[in-house]
Design an enzyme around this catalytic site. Structure first.
Site, PDB file in Angstrom:
ATOM      1  CG  HIS A 102       4.964  -5.998  -4.272  1.00  0.00           C
ATOM      2  ND1 HIS A 102       4.778  -4.694  -4.666  1.00  0.00           N
ATOM      3  CD2 HIS A 102       3.744  -6.445  -3.928  1.00  0.00           C
ATOM      4  CE1 HIS A 102       3.504  -4.363  -4.547  1.00  0.00           C
ATOM      5  NE2 HIS A 102       2.848  -5.424  -4.115  1.00  0.00           N
ATOM      6  CG  HIS A 104       1.286 -10.454  -2.971  1.00  0.00           C
ATOM      7  ND1 HIS A 104       0.884  -9.870  -1.794  1.00  0.00           N
ATOM      8  CD2 HIS A 104       1.223  -9.472  -3.913  1.00  0.00           C
ATOM      9  CE1 HIS A 104       0.588  -8.597  -2.006  1.00  0.00           C
ATOM     10  NE2 HIS A 104       0.784  -8.330  -3.287  1.00  0.00           N
TER      11      HIS A 104
HETATM   12  P1  5GP Z   1      -0.203  -4.659  -3.620  1.00  0.00           P
HETATM   13  O1  5GP Z   1       0.563  -3.414  -3.986  1.00  0.00           O
HETATM   14  O2  5GP Z   1       0.369  -5.887  -4.261  1.00  0.00           O
HETATM   15  O3  5GP Z   1      -1.673  -4.543  -3.865  1.00  0.00           O
HETATM   16  O4  5GP Z   1      -0.118  -4.878  -2.054  1.00  0.00           O
HETATM   17  C1  5GP Z   1       0.910  -4.392  -1.264  1.00  0.00           C
HETATM   18  C2  5GP Z   1       1.106  -5.336  -0.100  1.00  0.00           C
HETATM   19  O5  5GP Z   1       2.040  -4.745   0.776  1.00  0.00           O
HETATM   20  C3  5GP Z   1      -0.152  -5.641   0.725  1.00  0.00           C
HETATM   21  O6  5GP Z   1      -0.347  -7.043   0.786  1.00  0.00           O
HETATM   22  C4  5GP Z   1       0.150  -5.047   2.085  1.00  0.00           C
HETATM   23  O7  5GP Z   1      -0.360  -5.818   3.131  1.00  0.00           O
HETATM   24  C5  5GP Z   1       1.657  -4.984   2.103  1.00  0.00           C
HETATM   25  N1  5GP Z   1       2.194  -3.886   2.890  1.00  0.00           N
HETATM   26  C6  5GP Z   1       1.777  -2.591   2.839  1.00  0.00           C
HETATM   27  N2  5GP Z   1       2.498  -1.830   3.687  1.00  0.00           N
HETATM   28  C7  5GP Z   1       3.404  -2.668   4.266  1.00  0.00           C
HETATM   29  C8  5GP Z   1       4.434  -2.456   5.240  1.00  0.00           C
HETATM   30  O8  5GP Z   1       4.672  -1.362   5.740  1.00  0.00           O
HETATM   31  N3  5GP Z   1       5.164  -3.546   5.596  1.00  0.00           N
HETATM   32  C9  5GP Z   1       4.937  -4.783   5.077  1.00  0.00           C
HETATM   33  N4  5GP Z   1       5.715  -5.781   5.510  1.00  0.00           N
HETATM   34  N5  5GP Z   1       3.963  -5.021   4.166  1.00  0.00           N
HETATM   35  C10 5GP Z   1       3.207  -3.968   3.758  1.00  0.00           C
END
Ligand code: 5GP
Length: 141
Positions: A102, A104
């Protein structure tokens, strides 16, 4: 490291858990981050499995980047942003918490810092922000 079919974004793709979707095409999906670090913080993911950039195909990366660019324009417009921040994390040591590739994409205003991570936003606020993005998308030139 292998792809886990039960990661949270795989469940979102299968509609097993809800999210605020703002855009999708054949190869990518975009939805609101549930813990936004700025108003309008969205996540761009490929519809096919990839853990992160280390196992993604060039085609998955290209599809995601095209959508990242599309959403960047929409966020500039929807939030009257002065700029865009793009973040992307790989594996635990790289800061990754959800193991489906993903990106951001965050609208930014000059002098306004990102909020700390980990603060859940109200669903009605996420919906308002998603509505602004959905409205901005079709009017992009
Ligand atoms: P990363 O893996 O890039 O560190 O962060 C994962 C991102 O996914 C975080 O910004 C977190 O807020 C988001 N996130 C985690 N669980 C969920 C979810 O169930 N739904 C959504 N829409 N975002 C999520």
């Amino acid at each position: 490291m292998s792809y886990d079919n039960d990661n949270i974004f795989a469940k979102i793709l299968r509609n097993e858990i809800p999210c605020e979707r703002v855009y999708e095409d054949e190869h990518t999906l975009v939805f609101m981050d549930i813990m936004p670090r700025a108003d309008g913080h969205v996540l761009v993911i490929p519809k096919t499995p990839a853990r992160n950039v280390l196992d993604a195909t060039p085609q998955q990366l290209a599809s995601c980047m095209a959508t990242v660019q599309k959403l960047s324009h929409a966020l500039m417009k929807a939030f009257g942003a002065g700029g865009i921040t793009i973040q992307q994390f790989n594996e635990v040591a790289g800061g990754q918490e959800v193991f489906h590739l993903h990106f951001h994409v965050l609208p930014r205003q000059a002098g306004v810092k990102l909020r700390p991570p980990g603060n859940m936003e109200k669903p009605e606020v996420l919906k308002q922000h998603a509505d602004r993005i959905r409205t901005a998308l079709p009017t992009l030139t």
